[in-house]
Motif scaffolding. Structure first.
Motif, PDB file in Angstrom:
ATOM      1  N   GLU A 193      35.332  41.005  24.579  1.00 22.17           N
ATOM      2  CA  GLU A 193      34.538  40.684  25.769  1.00 22.17           C
ATOM      3  C   GLU A 193      34.174  41.963  26.520  1.00 22.17           C
ATOM      4  N   SER A 242      31.372  43.481  24.663  1.00 22.00           N
ATOM      5  CA  SER A 242      30.125  42.717  24.798  1.00 22.00           C
ATOM      6  C   SER A 242      29.463  43.003  26.139  1.00 22.00           C
ATOM      7  N   ARG A 243      30.238  43.532  27.086  1.00 21.80           N
ATOM      8  CA  ARG A 243      29.664  43.881  28.392  1.00 21.80           C
ATOM      9  C   ARG A 243      29.340  45.361  28.467  1.00 21.80           C
TER      10      ARG A 243
END
Lengths: 134, 43
Positions: A16, A19-20
């Motif tokens: 995550e 993904s950012r």
């Protein structure tokens, strides 16, 4: 036991974080050989660095003392880690050194900062992710 | 101490990668944000 629980939590959020548009890295107080074995054993995909002389820990303003290792809160946290199925292996690195977590953006902008008060007092990985821009 | 002071002090600190090679911390967050976690110990 604290460290294994903490690392398991980080492993859950690394994708995550990426993904950012950010990256995850961890610093420990042992030596490079221990870090390499630990990274392989735990199947970590993020970089693990060592700071054997604790220069980075000091620069980060992190605590190193007996009181924070053996406080009542630390015992509670130990009980929680055991309940979550994590066992402490042989301690490698400096057992008195407390941890912390930071989110730092380009330009030395600190988006998140947490200094552990006692053993097992970790930043919530969700808070680390939430501190990321976008 | 403001929070960005922490980043400026950490920027020039060198740590070791798992092969024992020195790595300066600052460049790790020059291109994108870095989540930097200090663990207590391994094990």
């Amino acid at each position: 036991m604290f460290c294994r629980e903490q690392v398991a939590q980080l492993r859950d959020v690394v994708e995550e974080i990426r993904s950012r548009g950010a990256e995850l890295a961890a610093v420990g107080s042992g030596n490079a050989r221990q870090a390499k074995a630990f990274r392989q054993e735990r199947g970590l995909t993020f970089d693990l660095y060592t700071d054997p002389d604790l220069v980075a820990y000091r620069a980060a303003g992190l605590r190193r003392d007996l009181a924070s290792t053996f406080s009542f809160g630390a015992l509670k946290n130990a009980a929680r880690a055991l309940g979550a199925g994590e066992r402490q292996g042989t301690v490698q690195g400096d057992p008195w050194q407390q941890g912390g977590a930071f989110v730092i953006a380009p330009g030395d902008e600190v988006l998140f900062s947490q200094v552990s008060r006692e053993a097992g007092d970790h930043a919530d990985p969700r808070d680390l992710v939430a501190a990321l821009p976008g | 101490m403001t929070t960005s002071d922490v980043a400026r002090r950490l920027r020039d600190v060198t740590v070791l990668d798992t092969e024992g090679r020195p790595v300066r911390l600052g460049p790790l967050w020059d291109e994108k944000p870095l989540v930097l976690v200090f663990v207590r110990h391994y094990g």
